[in-house]
Design an enzyme around this catalytic site. Structure first.
Site, PDB file in Angstrom:
ATOM      1  N   GLY A 117       0.814  -1.211   0.000  1.00  6.25           N
ATOM      2  CA  GLY A 117       0.000   0.000   0.000  1.00  6.25           C
ATOM      3  C   GLY A 117       0.844   1.256   0.000  1.00  6.25           C
ATOM      4  CG  ASP A 142      -7.660   0.567   3.948  1.00  8.15           C
ATOM      5  OD1 ASP A 142      -8.448  -0.290   4.370  1.00  8.15           O
ATOM      6  OD2 ASP A 142      -6.614   0.889   4.543  1.00  8.15           O
ATOM      7  NE  ARG A 177     -31.827  -6.780  19.751  1.00 10.16           N
ATOM      8  CZ  ARG A 177     -31.514  -8.004  20.109  1.00 10.16           C
ATOM      9  NH1 ARG A 177     -30.956  -8.842  19.255  1.00 10.16           N
ATOM     10  NH2 ARG A 177     -31.746  -8.410  21.337  1.00 10.16           N
ATOM     11  CG  MET A 184     -10.994  -2.978   8.830  1.00 15.96           C
ATOM     12  SD  MET A 184      -9.689  -4.150   8.412  1.00 15.96           S
ATOM     13  CE  MET A 184      -9.199  -4.687  10.034  1.00 15.96           C
ATOM     14  N   GLY A 185     -11.062   0.550   6.605  1.00 14.46           N
ATOM     15  CA  GLY A 185     -10.884   1.558   5.557  1.00 14.46           C
ATOM     16  C   GLY A 185      -9.967   2.702   5.943  1.00 14.46           C
ATOM     17  NE  ARG A 282     -28.131  -7.125  21.524  1.00 11.48           N
ATOM     18  CZ  ARG A 282     -28.867  -6.523  22.455  1.00 11.48           C
ATOM     19  NH1 ARG A 282     -28.776  -5.199  22.609  1.00 11.48           N
ATOM     20  NH2 ARG A 282     -29.692  -7.201  23.218  1.00 11.48           N
ATOM     21  NE  ARG A 291      -5.614  -7.126   6.558  1.00 11.05           N
ATOM     22  CZ  ARG A 291      -4.866  -6.603   7.540  1.00 11.05           C
ATOM     23  NH1 ARG A 291      -5.082  -5.364   7.933  1.00 11.05           N
ATOM     24  NH2 ARG A 291      -3.919  -7.303   8.110  1.00 11.05           N
TER      25      ARG A 291
HETATM   26  O1  F6P Z   1      -4.956  -0.874   5.629  1.00 10.26           O
HETATM   27  C1  F6P Z   1      -5.677  -2.056   5.735  1.00 10.26           C
HETATM   28  C2  F6P Z   1      -6.277  -2.197   7.112  1.00 10.26           C
HETATM   29  O2  F6P Z   1      -7.007  -3.406   7.144  1.00 10.26           O
HETATM   30  C3  F6P Z   1      -7.117  -1.021   7.570  1.00 10.26           C
HETATM   31  O3  F6P Z   1      -8.386  -1.011   6.982  1.00 10.26           O
HETATM   32  C4  F6P Z   1      -7.093  -1.226   9.068  1.00 10.26           C
HETATM   33  O4  F6P Z   1      -7.290  -0.036   9.782  1.00 10.26           O
HETATM   34  C5  F6P Z   1      -5.703  -1.750   9.304  1.00 10.26           C
HETATM   35  O5  F6P Z   1      -5.258  -2.292   8.086  1.00 10.26           O
HETATM   36  C6  F6P Z   1      -5.611  -2.786  10.372  1.00 10.26           C
HETATM   37  O6  F6P Z   1      -4.274  -3.076  10.556  1.00 10.26           O
HETATM   38  P1  F6P Z   1      -3.737  -4.303  11.423  1.00 10.26           P
HETATM   39  O7  F6P Z   1      -3.811  -5.518  10.547  1.00 10.26           O
HETATM   40  O8  F6P Z   1      -2.356  -3.919  11.741  1.00 10.26           O
HETATM   41  O9  F6P Z   1      -4.636  -4.449  12.609  1.00 10.26           O
END
Ligand code: F6P
Length: 364
Positions: A117, A142, A177, A184-185, A282, A291
């Site tokens: 990245g 991301d 609810r 993430m991102g 919740r 990932r």
């Molecule tokens: O950059 C990819 C990412 O998955 C982000 O979306 C997230 O904030 C970060 O990496 C998490 O990192 P780690 O794997 O170090 O917890």
């Protein structure tokens, strides 16, 4: 025989193995090339004895369907800012890039492909400026690299988030609810926005648009009649309340400088409850499932095409560049351009307009 060294750095992402396989296959078909992988980004080639593996046919066969990276990765291996323990047990960092370049040359490598990245591509640029024949291939779930329209891994993450969101909708409806799903991102809302549109969320909170809790509450009230109704919220981990701060914690690991984002869903839940949310809330923090696992077909194809392009660039001696996907074409851009800025959502992005037209609230 000429030799190529591959490294995967930073957080893993679905599609990394497809790039590795594509480069290895293209090199084998062309002949005259060997492809090697450095284990755990550049730490492998720096290690004594070195941890490098030959990426022959047997090692790469069929790996494009597999998540993660067969050559491992780390976000603690920046050779320009390498963590070193002092005799008194404290830590410092030092620039080991010259040593790295020397080792790469000592092992007879003619070219390096750094798959990573933004952080990894900054390392690629620094190494190129010091004379290394290096090419970058962009990766991240991301999707925040400005030089490329898409990064592989992103679409898989969106698919995983959407599948999870769909499951939360049915249980939200059964129980009347409010469900908050955190995705993430980092500082960009790409995963959140795509998921909110694909899944049909009522509310989508992204880092690019600060939210007000009162506005979210208003939207929730609108959806409830006599206590009946349901609301599904997608919140990006980097989303922030107006005049607030991002929710996360400092990195604990030596050499890892990233703030660990996470927890905004619970922060929002507490804020809504305090202000009198009309329904039970919740939270689900999707985390690293986004990932993991098999890349979807699109990401396998994108990653494969990027790998093939990287090999073509090596053959043409086009170093100091990063592979990109622009206007449905695989191209390349100077690394110095590629790392200039992040790609975040602009407020007039067509998908933000699409979401607003659907009635999705950004809490602004
Ligand atoms: O950059 C990819 C990412 O998955 C982000 O979306 C997230 O904030 C970060 O990496 C998490 O990192 P780690 O794997 O170090 O917890």
């Amino acid at each position: 025989m000429k030799k190529i060294l591959l490294a995967t750095g930073g957080g893993d992402c679905p599609g990394l193995n497809a790039v590795i396989r594509a480069i290895s296959k293209a090199a084998r078909r062309k002949g005259g090339w060997e492809v090697w992988g450095s284990i755990e980004a550049f730490n492998g080639i720096m290690a004594e004895p070195p941890e490098i593996v030959k990426l022959n046919r047997r090692r790469v066969a069929g790996i494009h369907v597999k998540g993660g990276t067969i050559i491992k990765t780390t976000n603690k291996g920046n050779p320009c800012d390498y963590p070193v323990q002092l005799p008194d047990d404290t830590w410092t960092t030092e620039d080991r890039s010259e040593i790295l370049i020397q080792k790469i040359s000592d092992h007879g490598f003619d070219a390096v492909v750094n798959i990573g990245g933004d952080g990894s591509q900054k390392i690629s640029l620094a190494l190129f400026q010091k004379g290394l024949n290096i090419i970058g291939v962009p990766k991240t779930i991301d999707n925040d690299l400005s030089a490329t329209d898409l990064t592989f891994g992103f679409s898989t993450a969106v698919q995983i988030a959407t599948d999870s969101f769909d499951k939360l909708v049915t249980t939200a409806e059964s129980h009347d609810r409010v469900m908050i799903m955190e995705v993430m991102g980092r500082d960009a809302g790409w995963i959140a926005l795509h998921t909110a549109i694909a899944g049909g969320a009522e509310i989508c909170l992204i880092p690019e648009i600060p939210y007000k809790v009162d506005n979210i509450l208003k939207r929730i009230h609108k959806r409830y009649r006599k206590g009946k109704g349901f609301v599904n919220i997608v919140v990006a981990e980097g989303a922030c309340e107006e005049h607030g701060t991002i929710v996360g914690e400092k990195a604990h690991d030596i050499g890892d400088k990233h703030i660990k984002l996470g927890g905004v869903a619970n922060y929002l839940r507490a804020a809504l409850e305090e202000k009198g949310c009309p329904a039970q809330i919740r939270t689900t923090i999707l985390g690293h499932v986004q990932r993991g696992g098999t890349p979807i077909a699109f990401d396998r194809i994108l990653a494969t095409a990027m790998g093939i392009k990287a090999f073509e660039m090596i053959e043409n001696g086009e170093f100091g560049k990063m592979v990109t996907y622009k206007n449905n074409q695989i191209e390349s851009v100077e690394l110095s351009e590629a790392v200039k800025s992040y790609k975040v959502l602009s407020k007039d992005d067509y998908l933000i307009k699409t979401a607003r037209s659907l009635g999705i609230s950004f809490g602004d």
